[in-house]
Scaffold this active site. Structure first.
Site, PDB file in Angstrom:
ATOM      1  N   HIS A 209       0.485  -1.503   0.052  1.00 43.93           N
ATOM      2  CA  HIS A 209      -0.147   0.168   0.355  1.00 43.93           C
ATOM      3  C   HIS A 209       0.416   0.989  -0.126  1.00 43.93           C
ATOM      4  O   HIS A 209       0.371   2.328  -0.153  1.00 43.93           O
ATOM      5  CB  HIS A 209      -0.925  -0.055   1.289  1.00 43.93           C
ATOM      6  CG  HIS A 209      -0.575   0.010   2.578  1.00 43.93           C
ATOM      7  ND1 HIS A 209      -0.174  -1.037   3.270  1.00 43.93           N
ATOM      8  CD2 HIS A 209      -0.110   0.936   2.990  1.00 43.93           C
ATOM      9  CE1 HIS A 209       0.405  -0.540   4.549  1.00 43.93           C
ATOM     10  NE2 HIS A 209       0.284   1.043   4.719  1.00 43.93           N
TER      11      HIS A 209
ATOM     12  N   ASP B 143       0.117  -7.627   1.471  1.00 44.20           N
ATOM     13  CA  ASP B 143       0.691  -6.398   1.265  1.00 44.20           C
ATOM     14  C   ASP B 143       1.928  -6.191   1.920  1.00 44.20           C
ATOM     15  O   ASP B 143       2.299  -5.047   2.605  1.00 44.20           O
ATOM     16  CB  ASP B 143      -0.609  -5.336   3.171  1.00 44.20           C
ATOM     17  CG  ASP B 143      -0.750  -3.984   2.588  1.00 44.20           C
ATOM     18  OD1 ASP B 143       0.489  -3.730   1.866  1.00 44.20           O
ATOM     19  OD2 ASP B 143      -0.069  -3.294   3.297  1.00 44.20           O
TER      20      ASP B 143
ATOM     21  N   GLY C  27       3.263   6.636   7.948  1.00 45.82           N
ATOM     22  CA  GLY C  27       4.468   6.686   7.802  1.00 45.82           C
ATOM     23  C   GLY C  27       5.228   5.939   8.207  1.00 45.82           C
ATOM     24  O   GLY C  27       6.456   5.201   7.343  1.00 45.82           O
ATOM     25  N   ASN C  28       5.099   4.834   8.631  1.00 44.61           N
ATOM     26  CA  ASN C  28       6.047   4.097   9.536  1.00 44.61           C
ATOM     27  C   ASN C  28       5.340   2.975   8.773  1.00 44.61           C
ATOM     28  O   ASN C  28       6.797   1.906   8.973  1.00 44.61           O
ATOM     29  CB  ASN C  28       5.677   3.787  10.916  1.00 44.61           C
ATOM     30  CG  ASN C  28       6.293   4.192  12.453  1.00 44.61           C
ATOM     31  OD1 ASN C  28       5.970   5.256  13.781  1.00 44.61           O
ATOM     32  ND2 ASN C  28       7.314   3.643  12.412  1.00 44.61           N
ATOM     33  N   SER C  29       4.879   2.456   8.205  1.00 50.43           N
ATOM     34  CA  SER C  29       4.678   1.681   6.860  1.00 50.43           C
ATOM     35  C   SER C  29       5.667   0.653   6.080  1.00 50.43           C
ATOM     36  O   SER C  29       5.713   1.880   5.432  1.00 50.43           O
ATOM     37  CB  SER C  29       3.475   1.950   6.356  1.00 50.43           C
ATOM     38  OG  SER C  29       1.781   1.922   6.880  1.00 50.43           O
TER      39      SER C  29
ATOM     40  N   VAL D  59      -7.734 -26.783   1.007  1.00 49.36           N
ATOM     41  CA  VAL D  59      -8.652 -26.951   2.037  1.00 49.36           C
ATOM     42  C   VAL D  59      -9.344 -25.749   2.487  1.00 49.36           C
ATOM     43  O   VAL D  59      -8.089 -24.129   2.543  1.00 49.36           O
ATOM     44  CB  VAL D  59      -7.906 -27.210   3.491  1.00 49.36           C
ATOM     45  CG1 VAL D  59      -7.576 -28.830   2.797  1.00 49.36           C
ATOM     46  CG2 VAL D  59      -7.037 -26.126   3.789  1.00 49.36           C
TER      47      VAL D  59
END
Length: 490
Positions: A124, A154, A232-234, A291
């Site tokens: 993202h 992600d 901003g840490n992402s 499964v």
């Protein structure tokens, strides 16, 4: 005379003190020994406690920050904004289509994982970006190239051109313990190289943030921490006190949009598998057991006559899958994968997600209170053991071309519609369905090319195995009588 008397008193005082100390030591012989009370524990635990205690010195945090900070980068992206034609105006034919003013800007963090410039971050952070700029801790700036993305986890990989870069080593996230100290390193609010500390609060967390894009193939088994993480840490690093990468910081749970005590990171073992695949193949080589699973509840354990409720219940088997070939059945409760205990669906998905099609895993499970084990050969989503290339991935995932978010019909919804099951269209996005049909969100698919389907996996399997040109979808809208049909070309 006075001095002589004082000297006698001094001698008497010294003699009395010596006698007192001697007598005390005689009747209390252990007073010079340090009493240490240690709770009985196994050697491994004691070693970990000893290590973590020594690391809690200020130098332990300083060392970890010193190692991690140079390898965490600031990512700035820009996306040129263009009008979609969803709100078409006929005057545009004469005066031209309006465009928004300037590019959209966004930012996040990334972690250098190789000396030659491969960087792991969140999908993202770089999704749909036209330009990606990377700034190192020492202010050097680079234009980056997008290598690959994986909405299922992600995660994404970008690359800058340089050599000899500071980079982080991967920790084994299976060894990370709840209560262990970790540091989060990133660039919140564009504040470069920010380090926060916390502990691992939980493992195997599923917070349902990836299903809108990835559907049921999303893998959410986050490491939860209380280290402060903000916008901003992402894409930044979660490291242990040795400075090794424990996870990629991805999300926060908050009612305000800023840190409120909970942050979540993709575990390093899954990160390592996904980013290496994207570097080597351009696409993730993900193995599937085939499964449908759910974390076992006490009620289900009682229903299936199972004494131990620690495990993952198999509710459905995909025909022709590795689990089907191995003889695993609905109602089996999976307890271990390759000797590692699994207590929830996210934990099982995380473990299996670290393997590729063609890999063989040992699955331990309980069937009617009898312990069993089977070797399962994992397959791709289209039930082959072949690895895929970036170009062939489109053909292997035809469901993605439809441009919609699907989910299995819940048992309650199925009962209300008097159906055995089906697939609900949760959201329509860009793709075939929007371009070629008038299908709306909420539609329930019951058949594809006259074949009944009861789950997203079956929908995907039918589409991937179909070699014709036209597809006919049959279903109904809740609250609307009659059957609805949609036809389109693939």
């Amino acid at each position: 005379m006075l001095m002589k008397n004082l000297f006698k008193l001094f001698l008497v005082g010294i003699f009395s003190a010596v006698i007192s100390v001697a007598a005390y030591n005689k009747f209390n012989p252990n007073t010079n020994e340090t009493k240490v009370i240690v709770r009985e524990n196994n050697p491994t635990t004691l070693a970990r406690l000893d290590k973590s205690t020594s690391d809690l010195s200020p130098d332990g945090f300083v060392l970890a920050a010193h190692i991690a900070t140079p390898a965490v980068v600031h990512i700035q992206t820009s996306t040129e904004t263009k009008n979609t034609r969803q709100n078409y105006n006929p005057l545009w034919e004469f005066f031209g289509e309006p465009y928004d003013n300037g590019p959209q800007l966004a930012s996040g963090s990334g972690v250098i994982i190789t000396a030659d410039g491969y960087i792991a971050t969140n999908n993202h952070v770089v999704e749909d970006a036209d330009n990606i700029t990377v700034t190192l801790n020492d202010k050097r700036e680079y234009k980056a190239k997008l290598i690959g993305t994986d909405p299922n986890t992600d995660l994404a990989v970008i690359k800058i051109n340089d050599e000899g870069l500071e980079h982080l080593s991967f920790a084994n996230s299976d060894d990370v313990q709840v209560g262990e100290w970790v540091l989060a390193v990133g660039n919140p609010f564009n504040l470069a190289s920010t380090v926060t500390a916390g502990i691992v609060s939980a493992k195997g967390r599923n917070i349902n943030i990836l299903r809108e894009k990835a559907g049921n193939v999303a893998i959410e088994s986050f490491i939860q921490t209380d280290a402060a993480v903000n916008p901003g840490n992402s894409g930044g690093a979660l490291v242990d006190l040795d400075g090794n990468l424990v996870g990629i910081n991805t999300a926060i749970a908050t009612p305000t949009g800023t840190f409120a005590g909970y942050s979540f990171a993709v575990p390093s073992n899954l990160v390592k598998k996904v980013v290496n695949d994207m570097i080597d193949y351009g696409v993730v080589q993900r193995g599937y057991m085939g499964v449908s699973i759910t974390s076992l509840t006490a009620e289900q354990a009682e229903e299936f006559g199972i004494d131990n409720i620690q495990g993952v219940l198999v509710s459905e088997i995909v025909e022709g899958s590795g689990a089907d070939d191995a003889g695993i059945l609905p109602g089996d409760v999976i307890t271990k994968i390759n000797g590692i205990t699994v207590k929830s669906s996210p934990e099982l998905q995380e473990l299996v997600g670290t393997y590729s099609p063609g890999d063989k895993i040992n699955v331990e499970f309980v069937r009617k209170n009898k312990s069993m084990a089977k070797d399962v050969t994992l397959k791709s989503r289209n039930n082959t053991t072949s690895l895929i290339t970036k170009n062939s991935d489109i053909n292997a995932s035809k469901i993605d071309l439809l441009g919609a978010v699907f989910e299995d019909l819940s048992p309650e919804e199925a009962r209300n519609l008097k159906l055995r099951g089906g697939v609900k269209v949760k959201k329509i996005k860009d793709g075939i369905l929007e371009e070629s049909t008038q299908m709306k969100a909420g539609f329930v698919i019951t058949k594809v090319n006259n074949r009944p389907i009861y789950s997203v996996q079956e929908l995907e399997s039918i589409l991937n195995g179909y070699t014709g040109d036209g597809v006919l979808i049959e279903g109904k809208y809740p609250g609307v009588s009659g059957t609805k049909y949609y036809a389109f070309g693939m």
